[in-house]
Design a protein around this motif. Structure first.
Motif, PDB file in Angstrom:
ATOM      1  N   VAL A  21       0.845  -1.194   0.000  1.00  0.00           N
ATOM      2  CA  VAL A  21       0.000   0.000   0.000  1.00  0.00           C
ATOM      3  C   VAL A  21       0.880   1.243   0.000  1.00  0.00           C
ATOM      4  N   LEU A  22       1.877   1.261   0.866  1.00  0.00           N
ATOM      5  CA  LEU A  22       2.778   2.422   0.932  1.00  0.00           C
ATOM      6  C   LEU A  22       3.524   2.623  -0.384  1.00  0.00           C
ATOM      7  N   ASP A  23       3.978   1.540  -0.990  1.00  0.00           N
ATOM      8  CA  ASP A  23       4.667   1.642  -2.282  1.00  0.00           C
ATOM      9  C   ASP A  23       3.739   2.200  -3.359  1.00  0.00           C
ATOM     10  N   ALA A  24       2.489   1.745  -3.363  1.00  0.00           N
ATOM     11  CA  ALA A  24       1.534   2.180  -4.376  1.00  0.00           C
ATOM     12  C   ALA A  24       1.171   3.657  -4.201  1.00  0.00           C
ATOM     13  N   VAL A  25       0.906   4.076  -2.970  1.00  0.00           N
ATOM     14  CA  VAL A  25       0.589   5.480  -2.715  1.00  0.00           C
ATOM     15  C   VAL A  25       1.784   6.359  -3.073  1.00  0.00           C
ATOM     16  N   ALA A  26       2.972   5.920  -2.709  1.00  0.00           N
ATOM     17  CA  ALA A  26       4.172   6.684  -3.047  1.00  0.00           C
ATOM     18  C   ALA A  26       4.357   6.790  -4.557  1.00  0.00           C
ATOM     19  N   ALA A  27       4.024   5.736  -5.289  1.00  0.00           N
ATOM     20  CA  ALA A  27       4.130   5.778  -6.755  1.00  0.00           C
ATOM     21  C   ALA A  27       3.173   6.806  -7.334  1.00  0.00           C
ATOM     22  N   VAL A  28       1.948   6.827  -6.821  1.00  0.00           N
ATOM     23  CA  VAL A  28       0.962   7.796  -7.307  1.00  0.00           C
ATOM     24  C   VAL A  28       1.444   9.222  -7.014  1.00  0.00           C
ATOM     25  N   GLU A  29       2.011   9.418  -5.845  1.00  0.00           N
ATOM     26  CA  GLU A  29       2.447  10.751  -5.439  1.00  0.00           C
ATOM     27  C   GLU A  29       3.867  11.087  -5.882  1.00  0.00           C
ATOM     28  N   ARG A  30       4.523  10.110  -6.493  1.00  0.00           N
ATOM     29  CA  ARG A  30       5.899  10.296  -6.968  1.00  0.00           C
ATOM     30  C   ARG A  30       6.820  10.761  -5.841  1.00  0.00           C
ATOM     31  N   THR A  31       6.783   9.984  -4.771  1.00  0.00           N
ATOM     32  CA  THR A  31       7.611  10.287  -3.615  1.00  0.00           C
ATOM     33  C   THR A  31       8.130   8.984  -3.021  1.00  0.00           C
ATOM     34  N   ASP A  32       8.942   9.100  -2.030  1.00  0.00           N
ATOM     35  CA  ASP A  32       9.496   7.940  -1.332  1.00  0.00           C
ATOM     36  C   ASP A  32       8.479   7.458  -0.290  1.00  0.00           C
ATOM     37  N   PRO A  33       8.259   6.149  -0.177  1.00  0.00           N
ATOM     38  CA  PRO A  33       7.308   5.643   0.830  1.00  0.00           C
ATOM     39  C   PRO A  33       7.626   6.115   2.251  1.00  0.00           C
ATOM     40  N   ASN A  34       8.891   6.318   2.548  1.00  0.00           N
ATOM     41  CA  ASN A  34       9.289   6.764   3.889  1.00  0.00           C
ATOM     42  C   ASN A  34       8.891   8.207   4.171  1.00  0.00           C
ATOM     43  N   ASP A  35       8.537   8.960   3.121  1.00  0.00           N
ATOM     44  CA  ASP A  35       8.167  10.364   3.291  1.00  0.00           C
ATOM     45  C   ASP A  35       6.669  10.566   3.477  1.00  0.00           C
ATOM     46  N   LEU A  36       5.887   9.501   3.449  1.00  0.00           N
ATOM     47  CA  LEU A  36       4.433   9.629   3.569  1.00  0.00           C
ATOM     48  C   LEU A  36       4.027   9.915   5.010  1.00  0.00           C
ATOM     49  N   THR A  37       3.268  10.996   5.185  1.00  0.00           N
ATOM     50  CA  THR A  37       2.703  11.330   6.484  1.00  0.00           C
ATOM     51  C   THR A  37       1.259  11.727   6.278  1.00  0.00           C
ATOM     52  N   PRO A  38       0.356  11.444   7.149  1.00  0.00           N
ATOM     53  CA  PRO A  38       0.572  10.730   8.393  1.00  0.00           C
ATOM     54  C   PRO A  38       0.909   9.269   8.118  1.00  0.00           C
ATOM     55  N   PRO A  39       1.403   8.593   9.131  1.00  0.00           N
ATOM     56  CA  PRO A  39       1.714   7.180   8.931  1.00  0.00           C
ATOM     57  C   PRO A  39       0.455   6.369   8.618  1.00  0.00           C
ATOM     58  N   LEU A  40       0.647   5.274   7.910  1.00  0.00           N
ATOM     59  CA  LEU A  40      -0.479   4.427   7.525  1.00  0.00           C
ATOM     60  C   LEU A  40      -1.296   4.006   8.734  1.00  0.00           C
ATOM     61  N   TYR A  41      -0.638   3.743   9.858  1.00  0.00           N
ATOM     62  CA  TYR A  41      -1.363   3.273  11.040  1.00  0.00           C
ATOM     63  C   TYR A  41      -2.334   4.310  11.601  1.00  0.00           C
ATOM     64  N   SER A  42      -2.287   5.544  11.096  1.00  0.00           N
ATOM     65  CA  SER A  42      -3.247   6.545  11.556  1.00  0.00           C
ATOM     66  C   SER A  42      -4.628   6.332  10.938  1.00  0.00           C
ATOM     67  N   VAL A  43      -4.701   5.519   9.870  1.00  0.00           N
ATOM     68  CA  VAL A  43      -5.998   5.254   9.235  1.00  0.00           C
ATOM     69  C   VAL A  43      -6.375   3.780   9.220  1.00  0.00           C
ATOM     70  N   VAL A  44      -5.405   2.889   9.318  1.00  0.00           N
ATOM     71  CA  VAL A  44      -5.691   1.453   9.324  1.00  0.00           C
ATOM     72  C   VAL A  44      -4.565   0.748  10.089  1.00  0.00           C
ATOM     73  N   ASP A  45      -4.917  -0.300  10.790  1.00  0.00           N
ATOM     74  CA  ASP A  45      -3.915  -1.079  11.521  1.00  0.00           C
ATOM     75  C   ASP A  45      -3.159  -1.945  10.519  1.00  0.00           C
ATOM     76  N   PRO A  46      -1.872  -1.655  10.255  1.00  0.00           N
ATOM     77  CA  PRO A  46      -1.125  -2.417   9.253  1.00  0.00           C
ATOM     78  C   PRO A  46      -1.072  -3.918   9.547  1.00  0.00           C
ATOM     79  N   GLU A  47      -0.934  -4.282  10.811  1.00  0.00           N
ATOM     80  CA  GLU A  47      -0.876  -5.704  11.156  1.00  0.00           C
ATOM     81  C   GLU A  47      -2.206  -6.383  10.875  1.00  0.00           C
ATOM     82  N   ALA A  48      -3.304  -5.712  11.167  1.00  0.00           N
ATOM     83  CA  ALA A  48      -4.626  -6.276  10.889  1.00  0.00           C
ATOM     84  C   ALA A  48      -4.845  -6.387   9.380  1.00  0.00           C
TER      85      ALA A  48
END
Length: 91
Positions: A21-48
């Protein structure tokens, strides 16, 4: 690939759905996955999310959520669709 219309990624072996998910969103935004904020866990539990995808032995099922203005659809088949929030996702 027209990134403004969205992307579809497939979870590869050794990767998790949440990482993809992070890779795909970063591709759409043309950015590095590590630069995405807020973190994914702010909207969905990554482990779940990862456990959900891994548990779907029959390859059916789907979960959708909005992250950074994108509609993210994660299907049991391991296909992840990221589209602008105003679009309808199809996995």
């Amino acid at each position: 690939m027209n990134l403004e219309q969205g992307v579809e990624f497939t979870v590869s072996e050794g990767a998790t759905a949440s990482e993809t998910v992070l890779d795909a969103v970063a591709a759409v935004e043309r950015t590095d996955p590590n630069d995405l904020t807020p973190p994914l866990y702010s909207v969905v539990d990554p482990e779940a999310l990862d456990a959900f995808v891994e548990s779907l032995n029959d390859r059916t099922g789907r979960v959708e959520f909005v992250y950074r203005g994108h509609l993210v659809a994660v299907g049991g088949s391991g296909v992840i669709s990221v589209r602008p929030q105003s679009s309808k996702a199809s996995v």
